[in-house]
Motif scaffolding. Structure first.
Motif, PDB file in Angstrom:
ATOM      1  N   MET A   1      -3.502   5.151   9.703  1.00 59.85           N
ATOM      2  CA  MET A   1      -3.208   3.757  10.052  1.00 59.85           C
ATOM      3  C   MET A   1      -3.752   3.452  11.431  1.00 59.85           C
ATOM      4  O   MET A   1      -3.693   4.295  12.324  1.00 59.85           O
TER       5      MET A   1
ATOM      6  N   ARG B   1       7.376   5.633   5.998  1.00 59.81           N
ATOM      7  CA  ARG B   1       7.475   6.403   7.253  1.00 59.81           C
ATOM      8  C   ARG B   1       8.726   5.941   7.992  1.00 59.81           C
ATOM      9  O   ARG B   1       9.315   4.917   7.615  1.00 59.81           O
TER      10      ARG B   1
ATOM     11  N   THR C   1       0.821  -1.213   0.000  1.00 62.59           N
ATOM     12  CA  THR C   1       0.000   0.000   0.000  1.00 62.59           C
ATOM     13  C   THR C   1       0.857   1.265   0.000  1.00 62.59           C
ATOM     14  O   THR C   1       0.359   2.354   0.260  1.00 62.59           O
TER      15      THR C   1
ATOM     16  N   ILE D   1       3.114   2.793   1.733  1.00 60.47           N
ATOM     17  CA  ILE D   1       3.308   3.738   2.841  1.00 60.47           C
ATOM     18  C   ILE D   1       4.781   3.785   3.242  1.00 60.47           C
ATOM     19  O   ILE D   1       5.423   2.750   3.418  1.00 60.47           O
TER      20      ILE D   1
ATOM     21  N   SER E   1       5.129  -6.689   7.401  1.00 61.90           N
ATOM     22  CA  SER E   1       4.276  -5.938   6.471  1.00 61.90           C
ATOM     23  C   SER E   1       4.905  -4.597   6.118  1.00 61.90           C
ATOM     24  O   SER E   1       4.229  -3.733   5.574  1.00 61.90           O
ATOM     25  N   GLY E   2       6.211  -4.393   6.428  1.00 58.99           N
ATOM     26  CA  GLY E   2       6.712  -3.024   6.334  1.00 58.99           C
ATOM     27  C   GLY E   2       8.000  -2.784   5.588  1.00 58.99           C
ATOM     28  O   GLY E   2       8.700  -1.813   5.886  1.00 58.99           O
TER      29      GLY E   2
ATOM     30  N   TYR F   1       9.699   4.670  13.878  1.00 57.80           N
ATOM     31  CA  TYR F   1       9.898   3.426  14.646  1.00 57.80           C
ATOM     32  C   TYR F   1      10.387   3.748  16.053  1.00 57.80           C
ATOM     33  O   TYR F   1      10.764   4.884  16.349  1.00 57.80           O
TER      34      TYR F   1
ATOM     35  N   ALA G   1       2.333  -2.022  10.909  1.00 54.89           N
ATOM     36  CA  ALA G   1       1.047  -1.460  10.528  1.00 54.89           C
ATOM     37  C   ALA G   1      -0.071  -2.360  11.024  1.00 54.89           C
ATOM     38  O   ALA G   1      -1.179  -1.931  11.305  1.00 54.89           O
TER      39      ALA G   1
ATOM     40  N   LYS H   1       8.910   0.703   2.626  1.00 57.71           N
ATOM     41  CA  LYS H   1       9.475   1.992   3.048  1.00 57.71           C
ATOM     42  C   LYS H   1      10.988   1.938   3.166  1.00 57.71           C
ATOM     43  O   LYS H   1      11.663   2.951   3.120  1.00 57.71           O
TER      44      LYS H   1
ATOM     45  N   TYR I   1      -5.362   0.281   7.314  1.00 61.24           N
ATOM     46  CA  TYR I   1      -4.612   1.482   6.958  1.00 61.24           C
ATOM     47  C   TYR I   1      -5.145   1.951   5.615  1.00 61.24           C
ATOM     48  O   TYR I   1      -5.411   1.150   4.716  1.00 61.24           O
TER      49      TYR I   1
HETATM   50  O1  PYC Z   1       4.732  -0.569   7.681  1.00 60.03           O
HETATM   51  O2  PYC Z   1       3.895   1.413   7.383  1.00 60.03           O
HETATM   52  C1  PYC Z   1       3.861   0.205   7.259  1.00 60.03           C
HETATM   53  C2  PYC Z   1       2.747  -0.383   6.557  1.00 60.03           C
HETATM   54  C3  PYC Z   1       1.644   0.266   6.181  1.00 60.03           C
HETATM   55  C4  PYC Z   1       0.858  -0.670   5.596  1.00 60.03           C
HETATM   56  C5  PYC Z   1       1.482  -1.869   5.627  1.00 60.03           C
HETATM   57  N1  PYC Z   1       2.657  -1.662   6.218  1.00 60.03           N
END
Ligand code: PYC
Ligand code: FAD
Length: 415
Positions: free
Chosen positions: A275, A80, A76, A78, A365-366, A83, A412, A369, A282
């Motif tokens: 989110m 950022r 998706t 995103i 899931s991140g 952390y 997320a 970025k 999110y």
């Molecule tokens: O890690 O920022 C994240 C994120 C947003 C959606 C899935 N992962």
């Protein structure tokens, strides 16, 4: 060809018939100085920094399917860096700075939009954690702020903050410099740059095994024959456990399905990213106007190509509750990717137990970025055979030593 206003004008006058292809699909050579397994964002950026920062261009990126077929274009989008731990802040903030100049570096518009990312708090405990994260971000030099309810309502008027919701909305954090990028453009931009740098991009070339002798990697076996290389990097998000097993070692990862969906396009009405890990949701609005929804992961391990239906149903119920004006929105597409989470919620970036074989895995899931920074530090690690200070804390060995980088609250979605 360098993209510019002039090249656009010239090609416009020629009815856009002469734009060259962004990259050529190479045929594998018998040997390279380095082979990157996996043509996702991380594999491509690793090759990019090997070539641009370390002068290594006799390299190949070998991809099982097609470029952009993996998570790099299923996410998706995103971006950022809010952390908790200093180690993660440094890594993700390095990525953010690279995102800011990526369009110029690659001469390719990756549509990086710093529209801000909001993390909702729904309980007193959430509020505490959100405030703690804001303070930790500030201590680590990442600009982050706390939003009370009136400020949140002003920023996201379409968010339902009324009483009577399953989980009330009590406040939020905001990272203003965070945002989204156009994920396919990231793939195309890197691929185009790699083409110019002389790196081979080889699609439809699944790696099926590793040649190892005397504890050192000598090359890879692929469906298109063996390729010799003294340096190999596994960058196969979602398939890391399977590919590591081919090389004879195990990873402390659990693998599961994560889903997303987009709606039909509508007028601009959400100008930031929202989110909520507690709601497993999110949301952002793409530049085309589609509402992009990220959903919860399946609650069991697997490599399925279809996510659980009840997750979709639950998430749509949450959308209707928290964004009531989207109730009659029609969904256009739904898909999933395979994500793999480590025991401390942080990635594995560095050497493997086999000399010359490097591993980039476990992003949960991140990982989107982190794309540029992951490539940057992995290129350093591969070229110099030692980690960059930014990825030193993310070694596989930390699961033996116990020096974990606990980011289990920063995802997320809850893994
Ligand atoms: O890690 O920022 C994240 C994120 C947003 C959606 C899935 N992962
Ligand atoms: P990939 O694109 O998956 O690249 C790995 C490649 O390896 C694939 O192309 C695959 O085909 C290839 N491969 C696998 N096995 C082999 C083999 N044997 N031989 C050769 N090639 C092989 N992250 C964020 O930061 N922000 C988000 O908003 C976000 N949202 C997400 C939403 C969803 C629904 C999903 C699924 C993920 C999301 N992520 C997000 C996570 C992010 O997409 C991944 O962490 C990141 O893209 C992984 O790196 P990659 O781009 O290199 O992966």
């Amino acid at each position: 060809m360098r993209y510019s206003a002039l090249s656009l004008l010239r090609n416009g006058l020629a009815q856009h018939k002469h734009w060259p292809p962004l990259w050529r699909d190479a045929t594998p050579k018998s040997s390279y100085d380095a082979v990157i397994v996996g043509g996702g964002g991380h594999g491509l950026s690793t090759a990019y920094y090997l070539a641009t920062e370390h002068g290594l261009t006799n390299i190949a990126v070998v991809e099982k399917g097609w470029l952009g077929g993996g998570n790099v274009a299923r996410n998706t989008a995103i971006v950022r860096s809010n952390y908790l731990m200093p180690e993660s802040s440094s890594l993700y903030d390095c990525a953010l700075r690279l995102w800011e100049r990526m369009t110029a570096d690659l001469n390719y518009n990756i549509m990086f939009s710093q529209r801000g990312v909001i993390n909702l708090a729904h309980t007193e405990y959430d509020l505490l954690k959100v405030r703690q994260r804001v303070e930790a971000n500030r201590a680590n030099g990442v600009a982050s702020e706390y939003l009370d309810l009136p400020a949140l309502r002003q920023l996201v008027p379409i968010l339902n903050t009324s009483d009577g919701l399953q989980l009330p909305v009590l406040g939020a954090s905001l990272q203003k410099t965070a945002g989204i990028a156009r994920h396919d453009a990231v793939v195309w931009g890197y691929a185009r740059a790699l083409q110019e740098l002389g790196v081979d991009i080889i699609q439809n070339c699944e790696v099926t095994g590793f040649d190892v002798a005397g504890g050192r990697v000598r090359g890879v076996q692929t469906v298109r024959g063996p390729i010799l290389a003294d340096k190999v990097c596994i960058s196969v998000s979602g398939s890391s456990s399977v590919v590591a097993a081919m090389a004879g070692f195990r990873l402390p990862l659990t693998t599961t399905v994560l889903q997303a969906m987009v709606s039909e396009p509508i007028k601009p009405l959400l100008h930031t990213v929202v989110m909520s890990p507690s709601l497993h949701l999110y949301v952002n609005q793409s530049d085309k106007g589609e509402m992009v929804f990220g959903l919860a992961p399946d609650r069991f391990q697997g490599y399925g190509s279809v996510g659980s239906f009840h997750i979709l149903e639950q998430s749509m119920r949450t959308v209707c509750d928290y964004f009531p004006m989207l109730r009659r929105l029609r969904m256009m597409r739904q898909w999933n990717g395979i994500v793999e989470a480590s025991a401390d919620g942080s990635p594995i970036l560095g050497k493997s137990p086999i000399d010359g074989l490097f591993i980039n895995a476990g992003w949960g899931s991140g990982g989107f970025k982190a794309t540029p920074a992951a490539g940057f530090v992995m290129a350093h690690t591969i070229a110099r055979n030692e980690p960059h200070p930014l990825n030193a804390p993310f070694s596989l060995q930390r699961f033996d030593t116990g020096r974990l980088v606990d980011e289990l609250g920063a995802g997320a979605v809850a893994h």
